[in-house]
Enzyme design. Structure first.
Site, PDB file in Angstrom:
ATOM      1  N   GLU A 187       0.865  -1.181   0.000  1.00  0.00           N
ATOM      2  CA  GLU A 187       0.000   0.000   0.000  1.00  0.00           C
ATOM      3  C   GLU A 187       0.898   1.226   0.000  1.00  0.00           C
ATOM      4  OE1 GLU A 187      -3.544   2.283   2.513  1.00  0.00           O
ATOM      5  OE2 GLU A 187      -2.626   0.471   3.348  1.00  0.00           O
ATOM      6  N   ARG A 232       6.371 -12.948   9.581  1.00  0.00           N
ATOM      7  CA  ARG A 232       6.949 -11.624   9.364  1.00  0.00           C
ATOM      8  C   ARG A 232       8.398 -11.583   9.822  1.00  0.00           C
ATOM      9  NH1 ARG A 232       3.177  -6.968  11.795  1.00  0.00           N
ATOM     10  NH2 ARG A 232       4.681  -5.738  10.608  1.00  0.00           N
ATOM     11  N   LYS A 289       4.355   0.747   9.769  1.00  0.00           N
ATOM     12  CA  LYS A 289       4.448   1.979   8.989  1.00  0.00           C
ATOM     13  C   LYS A 289       3.810   3.147   9.733  1.00  0.00           C
ATOM     14  CE  LYS A 289       3.117   0.336   4.845  1.00  0.00           C
ATOM     15  NZ  LYS A 289       2.778   0.360   3.405  1.00  0.00           N
TER      16      LYS A 289
END
Length: 553
Positions: free
Chosen positions: A32, A257, A267
């Protein structure tokens, strides 16, 4: 790029190809554009591009740009730059917004099938109605609107008749499902905002959980690889593909992750550090962003090799930053020229060296890579050494300079401290030493030995330089949690001493060093010429990594 080691995703792909389920592998890297990529994204890049390359497939770079309030063209450009810098090429460049019309049509299809409805509940009410992990949700009073009413309301949502938050479109699945993601999730919301790609064409936008499986299916993605926090959303992913009657059937597969000690990966948190001035941008060398690592001096090869060594598994964990540092040391020890830089200068006058004389001395550029050749460095009566390399009253086993002691200057001569000068505050500001002309480096002198070797820079031709020394940004090893046991957030653990700036000198032959040039400074570590602050009259070096580490693979 070949991933030689085996992992569970690779095994799935091999089986799918051997069974004939797929003739060609298609993956995608779907960030994104609401921030810069970090080292965790590098893992996803390596996995998606690496596996597709290994099996002769292709990878799309696709921007999941479904939230115009947080997305920006700046992030799009930065992400493309990072992927290319890491050494990967995408087959197609795509945007979720390319498919907005198709997504709208699929949402209309769900409404016609009685599988979606327009809801008037507020966001808070929807959360309240959703229930908990132990209690089922309850149905919205608007859940049983007719197909005709829902089609009309959804059309009016698109035309902009409703304000932000007034209405949403929800999938009609199961409010009592043990998986909360299936309790009538919102799939469209009203957002009167200008989109970086579509402008003001739309005022309703699909939610990620609805858009993503449709994007994958449209692009013919065979293996939709994502991190384990999306595992609970896999049933919804499959529901959307099936109920929207997509021709392609992508398979979602989750992997753990990648986290690093003494930093944060969210983020949202990274943006907070930028916005509140804790760092000087997304590319601050203390940040775990790819742009920050690049500015600090990391190479793409070191990052890719680190990610490969970290491996692919279902489990998520926090990896010691020392492991990442190991790979940049391994990469630079062959590539980086050796040189000398003085971070905290102390002037030395060699009283018996001829005044006005400058001689050139030979020095290897990289002893581990003889093909790099040699360089010449000036030597004269005045030099700089590190302040820590002199003590007036040293402890035992201190082998550097002190009154009456002799040391070797790297690539030069033995010098002996005879005297020193202090300022009015009692600080040593100058040493007076003598040198022994017989002890020149490379001359074969064996008359006596000394235990200390110091680096130095000739004073009259020394180039002023700024050295930026970095410590971990976050003092706690693991701050991905929102709060610790004392109620402190990650901001409470920001290390105020994470950046130390020193003014010193470098060898004269570095005067033309360019941004992103990398060097190993004797006894200090590896440094990179900072691309952001270096100018024609000022060279700034970022410390990449120290020389020594206890880390072992």
């Amino acid at each position: 790029m070949e991933n030689s080691s085996s992992n569970f995703i690779k095994t799935i792909i091999q089986n799918d190809l051997e069974s004939g389920k797929h003739k060609k592998i298609v993956t995608r890297f779907p960030p994104e554009p609401n921030g810069y990529l970090h080292i965790g994204h590098a893992k996803s890049i390596v996995i998606n591009f690496g596996l597709a390359d290994e099996f002769g497939g292709e990878t799309n770079l696709r921007f999941d740009d479904t939230n115009p309030l947080k997305e920006d063209q700046e992030y799009v450009d930065a992400i493309k730059n990072d992927v290319e810098w890491l050494g990967f090429e995408w087959e197609n460049l795509r945007f979720a917004s390319d498919y907005f019309e198709e997504m709208y049509a699929r949402a209309v299809l769900l409404i016609k099938k009685g599988k979606a409805y327009v809801d008037d509940l507020t966001a808070d009410e929807i959360r309240e109605y959703r229930g908990t992990l132990t209690e089922p949700g309850k149905e919205s009073p608007y859940r049983n609107r007719s197909v005709e009413e829902n089609l009309d309301l959804f059309d009016r949502m698109r035309k902009g008749e409703f304000g932000n938050g007034q209405k949403v479109l929800r999938a009609k699945i199961d409010m009592s499902s043990p998986n909360i993601n299936l309790r009538d999730p919102v799939i469209y919301r009203v957002s009167h905002a200008t989109h970086h790609n579509t402008g003001d064409t739309w005022c309703i936008y699909p939610m990620y959980a609805f858009a993503h499986p449709i994007e994958d299916a449209i692009e013919g993605v065979t293996h939709s690889l994502c991190t384990t926090e999306f595992e609970d959303q896999r049933p919804l992913y499959n529901w959307v593909v099936e109920e929207c009657e997509m021709e392609s059937q992508p398979q979602q597969i989750e992997f753990g992750r990648l986290g690093l000690t003494n930093t944060v990966m969210s983020k949202r948190k990274l943006k907070q550090l930028v916005d509140e001035g804790y760092v000087d941008g997304w590319d601050d060398p203390r940040m775990p962003t790819i742009s920050g690592l690049r500015r600090k001096g990391y190479t793409p090869e070191s990052i890719v090799e680190f990610v490969k060594a970290a491996g692919v598994s279902k489990g998520s964990g926090v990896t010691d930053t020392a492991m990442l540092e190991h790979f940049i040391r391994e990469d630079l020890k062959i590539k980086a020229p050796r040189t000398m830089g003085i971070v905290d200068p102390l002037k030395v006058v060699i009283t018996n060296y001829p005044e006005g004389q400058v001689e050139m001395l030979d020095a290897e550029i990289n002893p581990e890579n003889p093909e790099m050749g040699t360089r010449q460095i000036p030597f004269s009566r005045e030099i700089y050494i590190e302040r820590e390399d002199f003590m007036e009253d040293p402890p035992k086993k201190y082998f550097r300079l002190f009154p009456g002691n002799e040391v070797r200057l790297k690539h030069a001569y033995f010098i002996k401290c005879e005297d020193f000068i202090k300022d009015e505050n009692g600080n040593v500001v100058e040493l007076h030493c003598t040198y022994d002309v017989e002890t020149k480096s490379g001359s074969g002198f064996t008359g006596r030995k000394v235990k200390g070797t110091l680096h130095w820079v000739e004073a009259t031709q020394a180039v002023p330089a700024e050295f930026r020394i970095y410590e971990p940004l976050i003092s706690d090893e693991d701050m991905e949690k929102e709060e610790d046991s004392e109620g402190k957030t990650f901001l409470d653990y920001v290390n105020k001493d994470s950046l130390i700036v020193k003014q010193g000198y470098i060898e004269a032959n570095l005067k033309d060093a360019k941004p992103q040039d990398k060097f190993q400074f004797f006894r200090h570590g590896y440094f990179n010429v900072d691309p952001k602050h270096t100018s024609d009259d000022k060279i700034v070096f970022n410390e990449i990594v120290s020389l020594k580490s206890s880390f072992k693979l």
